[in-house]
Design a protein around this motif. Structure first.
Motif, PDB file in Angstrom:
ATOM      1  N   THR A 138       0.821  -1.205   0.000  1.00  8.90           N
ATOM      2  CA  THR A 138       0.000   0.000   0.000  1.00  8.90           C
ATOM      3  C   THR A 138       0.861   1.263   0.000  1.00  8.90           C
ATOM      4  N   LEU A 139       0.228   2.328  -0.407  1.00  6.07           N
ATOM      5  CA  LEU A 139       0.870   3.637  -0.527  1.00  6.07           C
ATOM      6  C   LEU A 139       0.852   4.340   0.829  1.00  6.07           C
ATOM      7  N   ASP A 140       1.976   4.921   1.202  1.00  4.64           N
ATOM      8  CA  ASP A 140       2.020   5.747   2.410  1.00  4.64           C
ATOM      9  C   ASP A 140       1.231   7.020   2.122  1.00  4.64           C
ATOM     10  N   ARG A 141       0.070   7.151   2.757  1.00  4.66           N
ATOM     11  CA  ARG A 141      -0.825   8.254   2.411  1.00  4.66           C
ATOM     12  C   ARG A 141      -0.261   9.614   2.811  1.00  4.66           C
ATOM     13  N   GLN A 142       0.528   9.650   3.851  1.00  3.75           N
ATOM     14  CA  GLN A 142       1.136  10.924   4.243  1.00  3.75           C
ATOM     15  C   GLN A 142       2.144  11.382   3.195  1.00  3.75           C
ATOM     16  N   LEU A 143       2.993  10.458   2.739  1.00  2.00           N
ATOM     17  CA  LEU A 143       3.951  10.792   1.688  1.00  2.00           C
ATOM     18  C   LEU A 143       3.240  11.166   0.392  1.00  2.00           C
ATOM     19  N   ALA A 144       2.154  10.446   0.093  1.00  2.73           N
ATOM     20  CA  ALA A 144       1.408  10.736  -1.129  1.00  2.73           C
ATOM     21  C   ALA A 144       0.808  12.135  -1.077  1.00  2.73           C
ATOM     22  N   GLY A 145       0.321  12.537   0.097  1.00  5.08           N
ATOM     23  CA  GLY A 145      -0.226  13.881   0.240  1.00  5.08           C
ATOM     24  C   GLY A 145       0.835  14.944   0.028  1.00  5.08           C
ATOM     25  N   VAL A 146       2.031  14.717   0.562  1.00  7.50           N
ATOM     26  CA  VAL A 146       3.144  15.642   0.346  1.00  7.50           C
ATOM     27  C   VAL A 146       3.496  15.693  -1.142  1.00  7.50           C
ATOM     28  N   ALA A 147       3.542  14.523  -1.769  1.00 11.08           N
ATOM     29  CA  ALA A 147       3.881  14.461  -3.192  1.00 11.08           C
ATOM     30  C   ALA A 147       2.882  15.253  -4.031  1.00 11.08           C
ATOM     31  N   LEU A 148       1.592  15.070  -3.743  1.00  9.27           N
ATOM     32  CA  LEU A 148       0.575  15.800  -4.509  1.00  9.27           C
ATOM     33  C   LEU A 148       0.725  17.307  -4.330  1.00  9.27           C
ATOM     34  N   ALA A 149       0.986  17.725  -3.101  1.00 10.03           N
ATOM     35  CA  ALA A 149       1.152  19.161  -2.853  1.00 10.03           C
ATOM     36  C   ALA A 149       2.327  19.718  -3.642  1.00 10.03           C
ATOM     37  N   LYS A 150       3.423  18.981  -3.696  1.00  6.76           N
ATOM     38  CA  LYS A 150       4.598  19.434  -4.427  1.00  6.76           C
ATOM     39  C   LYS A 150       4.329  19.498  -5.934  1.00  6.76           C
ATOM     40  N   ILE A 151       3.625  18.495  -6.445  1.00  4.05           N
ATOM     41  CA  ILE A 151       3.324  18.490  -7.877  1.00  4.05           C
ATOM     42  C   ILE A 151       2.400  19.657  -8.228  1.00  4.05           C
ATOM     43  N   GLU A 152       1.353  19.865  -7.421  1.00  5.91           N
ATOM     44  CA  GLU A 152       0.402  20.933  -7.721  1.00  5.91           C
ATOM     45  C   GLU A 152       1.036  22.318  -7.568  1.00  5.91           C
ATOM     46  N   ALA A 153       2.038  22.424  -6.699  1.00  3.31           N
ATOM     47  CA  ALA A 153       2.753  23.699  -6.585  1.00  3.31           C
ATOM     48  C   ALA A 153       3.477  24.029  -7.887  1.00  3.31           C
ATOM     49  N   GLU A 154       3.823  22.984  -8.649  1.00  2.00           N
ATOM     50  CA  GLU A 154       4.519  23.153  -9.930  1.00  2.00           C
ATOM     51  C   GLU A 154       3.550  23.292 -11.093  1.00  2.00           C
ATOM     52  N   THR A 155       2.476  22.501 -11.079  1.00  2.00           N
ATOM     53  CA  THR A 155       1.606  22.385 -12.259  1.00  2.00           C
ATOM     54  C   THR A 155       0.269  23.084 -12.119  1.00  2.00           C
ATOM     55  N   GLY A 156      -0.123  23.436 -10.907  1.00  2.00           N
ATOM     56  CA  GLY A 156      -1.486  23.871 -10.666  1.00  2.00           C
ATOM     57  C   GLY A 156      -2.358  22.671 -10.342  1.00  2.00           C
ATOM     58  N   PRO A 157      -3.666  22.905 -10.129  1.00  2.99           N
ATOM     59  CA  PRO A 157      -4.561  21.833  -9.681  1.00  2.99           C
ATOM     60  C   PRO A 157      -4.581  20.630 -10.617  1.00  2.99           C
ATOM     61  N   LEU A 158      -4.667  19.444 -10.002  1.00  2.00           N
ATOM     62  CA  LEU A 158      -4.725  18.178 -10.718  1.00  2.00           C
ATOM     63  C   LEU A 158      -6.124  17.571 -10.600  1.00  2.00           C
ATOM     64  N   TYR A 159      -6.465  16.732 -11.565  1.00  8.76           N
ATOM     65  CA  TYR A 159      -7.635  15.869 -11.442  1.00  8.76           C
ATOM     66  C   TYR A 159      -7.147  14.551 -10.835  1.00  8.76           C
ATOM     67  N   LEU A 160      -7.878  14.021  -9.864  1.00 13.31           N
ATOM     68  CA  LEU A 160      -7.381  12.887  -9.086  1.00 13.31           C
ATOM     69  C   LEU A 160      -8.321  11.685  -9.113  1.00 13.31           C
ATOM     70  N   ALA A 161      -7.714  10.505  -9.020  1.00 12.35           N
ATOM     71  CA  ALA A 161      -8.426   9.254  -8.756  1.00 12.35           C
ATOM     72  C   ALA A 161      -7.496   8.402  -7.911  1.00 12.35           C
ATOM     73  N   ALA A 162      -8.036   7.368  -7.283  1.00 11.70           N
ATOM     74  CA  ALA A 162      -7.215   6.520  -6.419  1.00 11.70           C
ATOM     75  C   ALA A 162      -7.779   5.116  -6.381  1.00 11.70           C
ATOM     76  N   SER A 163      -6.878   4.150  -6.257  1.00 12.07           N
ATOM     77  CA  SER A 163      -7.250   2.739  -6.184  1.00 12.07           C
ATOM     78  C   SER A 163      -7.103   2.252  -4.748  1.00 12.07           C
ATOM     79  N   ARG A 164      -8.211   1.866  -4.124  1.00  8.14           N
ATOM     80  CA  ARG A 164      -8.164   1.342  -2.770  1.00  8.14           C
ATOM     81  C   ARG A 164      -7.653  -0.096  -2.770  1.00  8.14           C
ATOM     82  N   ASP A 165      -7.011  -0.467  -1.691  1.00  8.37           N
ATOM     83  CA  ASP A 165      -6.405  -1.787  -1.565  1.00  8.37           C
ATOM     84  C   ASP A 165      -7.477  -2.872  -1.437  1.00  8.37           C
ATOM     85  N   GLY A 166      -7.099  -4.114  -1.820  1.00 10.18           N
ATOM     86  CA  GLY A 166      -7.959  -5.267  -1.589  1.00 10.18           C
ATOM     87  C   GLY A 166      -8.558  -5.856  -2.846  1.00 10.18           C
ATOM     88  N   LEU A 167      -9.104  -7.063  -2.699  1.00  7.65           N
ATOM     89  CA  LEU A 167      -9.730  -7.762  -3.828  1.00  7.65           C
ATOM     90  C   LEU A 167     -10.872  -6.964  -4.428  1.00  7.65           C
TER      91      LEU A 167
END
Length: 280
Positions: free
Chosen positions: A101-130
């Motif tokens: 699974t993805l470390d959600r805290q790190l992912a949140g930091v990553a998104l903030a850094k990317i959006e600081a460069e590119t502006g707002p993103l459109y998002l989707a996410a895949s939850r864990d499990g079958l």
């Protein structure tokens, strides 16, 4: 598996000698044609390779919930590597063997850094499990008729374990978005591009090679035993791991540049062309 010549040598069987013990195939744009079917010729070529003792593993960027129905329709009952390497799935038993699974805290930091460069993103996410849902936010475009659950509140994105986050941008190309994401957030997440409109943020260090190596180990196989087929940059780590990497004619140029060979397109039986030659 049956009739193996040796732990590291070619396999032999009713179909003759085949130089690899493992055939790893990407799904979309590689094993599947544009209409999401597999041709009879490709089915026959894979059957000949497995009759000679080789194993076949599907290695896809799709998480299990977006892969399972395809494997069931194909009658595939072996191991599948899903979610860009995050999941090893036993198709015959409908059982998830491993999951990262993805470390959600790190992912949140990553998104903030990317959006600081590119502006707002459109998002989707895949939850864990079958049966993990794919959550889709405003503006994000999902290809085909894949099932997804819309969300409006960003807090919903982080309320359960995730395997990956998908990002899209209103004006940047996929290549531009992936490059910007790697440049700004590559120390927090792995960034990969899996297809048109599919730029993904993964657990740091995760790739198709990670999952394929785990699946191969379960079968007693190694990188030196493996031929791999793919079409997108997310297949680059798998090509780096396998003994031989084959890009489809329709592949992204970045993958073609590191491939050992380029075959015909997915619509022109590119996998079969190579397997038939190797089985001759």
């Amino acid at each position: 598996m049956s009739d193996t010549a040796s732990a590291t040598g070619p396999v032999t069987g009713a179909a003759g000698t085949f130089p690899y013990r493992l055939v790893a195939t990407d799904l979309d744009g590689t094993l599947l044609r544009g209409d999401d079917t597999i041709s009879g010729r490709t089915r026959d070529a894979l059957a000949a390779a497995t009759a000679a003792g080789a194993a076949h593993i599907v290695v896809t960027g799709r998480a299990v919930p977006w892969t399972r129905h395809i494997l069931d329709d194909l009658g595939y009952d072996g191991l599948a590597v899903c979610g860009q390497g995050a999941q090893v799935y036993h198709a015959g038993e409908h059982r998830l063997l491993t999951s990262v699974t993805l470390d959600r805290q790190l992912a949140g930091v990553a998104l903030a850094k990317i959006e600081a460069e590119t502006g707002p993103l459109y998002l989707a996410a895949s939850r864990d499990g079958l049966d993990g849902d794919v959550l889709v936010g405003p503006g994000y475009e999902v290809g085909g008729d894949l099932p997804a659950v819309p969300f409006a509140d960003a807090s919903d994105l982080w309320s359960a374990p995730l395997n990956k986050i998908y990002i899209q941008h209103p004006s940047l190309s996929d290549d531009e978005l992936a490059e910007a994401a790697r440049r700004t957030a590559g120390g927090f997440v792995t960034v990969t591009m899996a297809g048109a409109g599919i730029v993904e943020l993964l657990p740091l260090g995760l790739s198709k090679a990670t999952g394929l190596s785990l699946a191969a180990r379960r079968l007693g196989l190694k990188a030196a035993d493996t031929i791999a087929f793919g079409d997108m940059p997310n297949d680059i780590p798998m090509f780096g791991w396998a003994a031989h990497g084959v890009a489809m004619a329709n592949a992204h140029e970045e993958l073609k540049s590191v491939a050992d060979e380029v075959t015909s397109s997915n619509d022109d039986d590119g996998i079969a062309v190579v397997l038939e030659r190797l089985s001759a």
